[in-house]
Design a protein around this motif. Sequence first.
Motif, PDB file in Angstrom:
ATOM      1  N   GLY A   1       0.802  -1.071   0.064  1.00  0.00           N
ATOM      2  CA  GLY A   1       0.030  -0.104   0.110  1.00  0.00           C
ATOM      3  C   GLY A   1       0.862   1.198   0.012  1.00  0.00           C
ATOM      4  N   SER A   2       0.347   2.050   0.524  1.00  0.00           N
ATOM      5  CA  SER A   2       1.046   3.590   0.671  1.00  0.00           C
ATOM      6  C   SER A   2       0.695   4.327   1.926  1.00  0.00           C
ATOM      7  N   ARG A   3       1.559   5.168   2.390  1.00  0.00           N
ATOM      8  CA  ARG A   3       1.358   6.330   3.334  1.00  0.00           C
ATOM      9  C   ARG A   3       1.646   7.601   2.904  1.00  0.00           C
ATOM     10  N   GLY A   4       0.627   8.263   2.368  1.00  0.00           N
ATOM     11  CA  GLY A   4       0.826   9.265   1.535  1.00  0.00           C
ATOM     12  C   GLY A   4       1.594   8.900   0.282  1.00  0.00           C
ATOM     13  N   GLU A   5       2.953   9.431   0.017  1.00  0.00           N
ATOM     14  CA  GLU A   5       3.662   9.257  -1.145  1.00  0.00           C
ATOM     15  C   GLU A   5       4.435   8.093  -0.885  1.00  0.00           C
ATOM     16  N   ILE A   6       4.674   7.571   0.283  1.00  0.00           N
ATOM     17  CA  ILE A   6       5.635   6.461   0.591  1.00  0.00           C
ATOM     18  C   ILE A   6       4.865   5.013   0.125  1.00  0.00           C
ATOM     19  N   PRO A   7       5.730   4.306  -0.562  1.00  0.00           N
ATOM     20  CA  PRO A   7       5.157   3.015  -0.906  1.00  0.00           C
ATOM     21  C   PRO A   7       5.417   2.019   0.211  1.00  0.00           C
ATOM     22  N   THR A   8       4.473   1.155   0.587  1.00  0.00           N
ATOM     23  CA  THR A   8       4.855   0.475   1.861  1.00  0.00           C
ATOM     24  C   THR A   8       4.576  -1.083   1.750  1.00  0.00           C
TER      25      THR A   8
END
Length: 125
Positions: A69-76
């Motif tokens: 997924g992501s947190r804001g622009e961070i791929p996670t």
Amino acid sequence: MTEGAGPGEDDARWTAVCPYPRLEPERGVAALVDGEQVAVFRTFDGRLFAIGQRDPIAGAYVMARGIVGSRGEIPTVASPLHKQVYDLRTGDCLDVPGVAVPTYRVRCRDGLVEVAPRHRPAGDA
């Protein structure tokens, strides 16, 4: 879509994981690279990431089965066991300070996803 070294740079050290189209977006695959278990991911925008397969909190080799997924622009990716979230770019845990998974260079070359082994300082096992 390509990360890491340029053409010709330490080519013998890269391990082919799978054809790029076989790596489904937002799903991980596990691979053995230089004796280490690695989790490789392709995001919906086509970027590739490779992190250690071992969940540092649970100690199990399960990260390829994590939730991308992501947190804001961070791929996670979230661990499938305890749901801690890790930055796919840096390996840092976004939920527990000081915890991280190793990251690996990854690239697509001639249609194959390849991962380079982690650089280890001399004497490090």
